[in-house]
Motif scaffolding. Structure first.
Motif, mmCIF file in Angstrom:
data_model
loop_
_atom_site.group_PDB
_atom_site.id
_atom_site.type_symbol
_atom_site.label_atom_id
_atom_site.label_comp_id
_atom_site.label_asym_id
_atom_site.label_seq_id
_atom_site.Cartn_x
_atom_site.Cartn_y
_atom_site.Cartn_z
ATOM 1 N N ASP A 202 0.809 -1.219 0.000
ATOM 2 C CA ASP A 202 0.000 0.000 0.000
ATOM 3 C C ASP A 202 0.842 1.268 0.000
ATOM 4 O O ASP A 202 0.520 2.234 -0.695
ATOM 5 N N LEU A 203 1.944 1.261 0.786
ATOM 6 C CA LEU A 203 2.653 2.513 1.061
ATOM 7 C C LEU A 203 4.152 2.428 0.833
ATOM 8 O O LEU A 203 4.846 3.446 0.958
ATOM 9 N N GLY A 204 4.667 1.250 0.523
ATOM 10 C CA GLY A 204 6.097 1.084 0.368
ATOM 11 C C GLY A 204 6.771 0.771 1.697
ATOM 12 O O GLY A 204 6.220 1.047 2.767
ATOM 13 N N PRO A 205 7.984 0.205 1.662
ATOM 14 C CA PRO A 205 8.658 -0.208 2.891
ATOM 15 C C PRO A 205 9.436 0.892 3.604
ATOM 16 O O PRO A 205 10.077 0.621 4.621
ATOM 17 N N LEU A 206 9.396 2.114 3.097
ATOM 18 C CA LEU A 206 10.144 3.211 3.723
ATOM 19 C C LEU A 206 9.269 4.094 4.601
ATOM 20 O O LEU A 206 9.782 5.025 5.233
ATOM 21 N N CYS A 207 7.979 3.799 4.682
ATOM 22 C CA CYS A 207 7.040 4.680 5.382
ATOM 23 C C CYS A 207 6.981 4.350 6.872
ATOM 24 O O CYS A 207 7.357 3.261 7.307
ATOM 25 N N PRO A 208 6.494 5.285 7.690
ATOM 26 C CA PRO A 208 6.347 5.017 9.131
ATOM 27 C C PRO A 208 5.414 3.852 9.425
ATOM 28 O O PRO A 208 5.609 3.129 10.410
ATOM 29 N N GLU A 209 4.400 3.661 8.585
ATOM 30 C CA GLU A 209 3.453 2.572 8.816
ATOM 31 C C GLU A 209 4.124 1.202 8.675
ATOM 32 O O GLU A 209 3.773 0.253 9.383
ATOM 33 N N TYR A 210 5.086 1.098 7.775
ATOM 34 C CA TYR A 210 5.833 -0.154 7.626
ATOM 35 C C TYR A 210 6.675 -0.408 8.867
ATOM 36 O O TYR A 210 6.730 -1.531 9.379
ATOM 37 N N ALA A 211 7.321 0.639 9.352
ATOM 38 C CA ALA A 211 8.103 0.500 10.588
ATOM 39 C C ALA A 211 7.216 0.044 11.738
ATOM 40 O O ALA A 211 7.604 -0.834 12.528
ATOM 41 N N GLU A 212 6.011 0.606 11.831
ATOM 42 C CA GLU A 212 5.098 0.223 12.909
ATOM 43 C C GLU A 212 4.650 -1.232 12.756
ATOM 44 O O GLU A 212 4.581 -1.968 13.742
ATOM 45 N N ALA A 213 4.353 -1.651 11.524
ATOM 46 C CA ALA A 213 3.952 -3.045 11.302
ATOM 47 C C ALA A 213 5.064 -3.999 11.712
ATOM 48 O O ALA A 213 4.808 -5.046 12.327
ATOM 49 N N LEU A 214 6.304 -3.660 11.387
ATOM 50 C CA LEU A 214 7.425 -4.502 11.785
ATOM 51 C C LEU A 214 7.565 -4.550 13.301
ATOM 52 O O LEU A 214 7.777 -5.629 13.880
ATOM 53 N N LEU A 215 7.420 -3.424 13.961
ATOM 54 C CA LEU A 215 7.545 -3.406 15.419
ATOM 55 C C LEU A 215 6.429 -4.208 16.087
ATOM 56 O O LEU A 215 6.658 -4.864 17.110
ATOM 57 N N VAL A 216 5.232 -4.164 15.517
ATOM 58 C CA VAL A 216 4.131 -4.971 16.059
ATOM 59 C C VAL A 216 4.469 -6.455 15.920
ATOM 60 O O VAL A 216 4.307 -7.241 16.863
ATOM 61 N N GLN A 217 4.937 -6.864 14.744
ATOM 62 C CA GLN A 217 5.293 -8.273 14.549
ATOM 63 C C GLN A 217 6.454 -8.671 15.451
ATOM 64 O O GLN A 217 6.507 -9.801 15.958
ATOM 65 N N ASP A 218 7.381 -7.746 15.680
ATOM 66 C CA ASP A 218 8.486 -8.013 16.598
ATOM 67 C C ASP A 218 7.965 -8.235 18.017
ATOM 68 O O ASP A 218 8.455 -9.121 18.733
#
Length: 314
Positions: A202-218
């Protein structure tokens, strides 16, 4: 003389996770696993440079010829850098020219000949308890993870959203790994989380939302490890944890092609309670996950299986 430890394995897959973003964002649980474990990257030996990129999770881009040998008899692996080929390679330990999955359509899948590593483990050691939990239902619908697995929890991330489905999968996995009665005690478990891929589309892997998704999975991963460490029998167990992904993304989001961002994948391996030095293995390929999981359970690879992968040494 003390009794031998009971070997158990947890494999966690995070869809569409770019390794350079993992290094830059430094999610605490994954970073800790790397610092006391081992890790490696590899470039997928396939990708379609001239075909359109996959622009949404699960999209089928059918403009692809079948995998084949060239005139000199060399293997030419023609497949898109998509989730279907990636997870099928992780599950089976062979590349798309063998398992037959070249895109997200699964049209030529050969999972009877090349079954998933949980089914292989169960066939060799029927006493083992195997489990697979995932939010991408296609992995169940097309047989990438077969019916011989003892416990499967399958959710539809498209219907629920992957963020919601991942939360439910994580809660089930946490409970399952704790091994509380009346649940069977897990020996080999695979957990798939998909929201990183959906956000990247949806937004690419450089966006803040991607960082948040990764942190949630972490955070989910941390809960899995906490559940394992809290097991009453943990002191008598040897847990191997493997974390991997199926493909990357271009900066604007999407995959299927041959760029370094799309083709770079990784494997992180950790033995809980041991310090393996945080060293790089160099190359660690998707097809190495299956034989590594089997080796951690003391199951030797049968040459007759025709696997492309080999157990990682750590």
């Amino acid at each position: 003389m003390s009794s031998p430890l009971h070997s158990k394995v947890l494999v966690v897959g995070m869809d569409g996770l770019r390794f350079d973003r993992l290094l830059a964002l430094r999610p605490p649980v994954l970073t800790a696993l790397m610092s006391t474990g081992v890790y490696g990257t590899a470039s997928l030996p396939y990708g379609e440079s001239d075909a359109p990129r996959t622009e949404s999770p699960g999209e089928v881009v059918p403009e692809l010829a079948e995998a084949h040998l060239d005139a000199a008899g060399r293997r030419v692996i023609r497949a898109r850098t998509d989730s279907g080929p990636g997870w099928s390679s992780i599950a089976s330990g062979v590349w798309p020219d063998k398992h037959g999955v070249v895109d997200n359509g699964f049209a030529r899948a050969q999972f009877t000949k090349y079954p998933d590593f949980l089914s292989r483990a169960k066939a060799v050691r029927p006493e083992l308890t195997t489990s697979a939990l995932f939010s991408w239902a296609a992995l169940d619908e097309h047989g990438a993870f077969g019916d011989g697995i003892d416990t499967k929890v399958v959710l539809d991330g498209y219907a629920l959203t992957f963020a919601a489905a991942d939360r439910q999968i994580a809660a089930e996995a946490e409970r399952h790994l704790a091994g509380s009665a009346p649940d069977p005690d897990p020996d080999l478990t695979f957990v798939y989380l998909g929201d990183t891929d959906e956000v990247a589309h949806d937004l690419g892997p450089l966006c803040p939302e991607y960082a948040e998704a990764l942190l949630v999975q972490d955070t989910f991963l941390g809960r899995f490890l906490d559940a394992v460490r809290a097991r009453p029998s943990y002191a008598d167990e040897r847990w191997t944890v493997l974390v991997t992904t199926d493909h990357g993304h271009v900066d604007e989001g999407g995959h299927g092609g041959t760029s370094e961002q799309e083709r770079t994948v990784f494997v992180i391996a950790n033995r809980l309670g041991a310090d393996l030095g945080g060293r790089s293995l160099g190359e660690a390929r998707l097809v190495d996950v299956a034989p590594t999981a089997l080796a951690a359970l003391g199951i030797a690879v049968d040459p007759g299986w025709g696997l492309d992968g080999v157990p990682l040494t750590f």
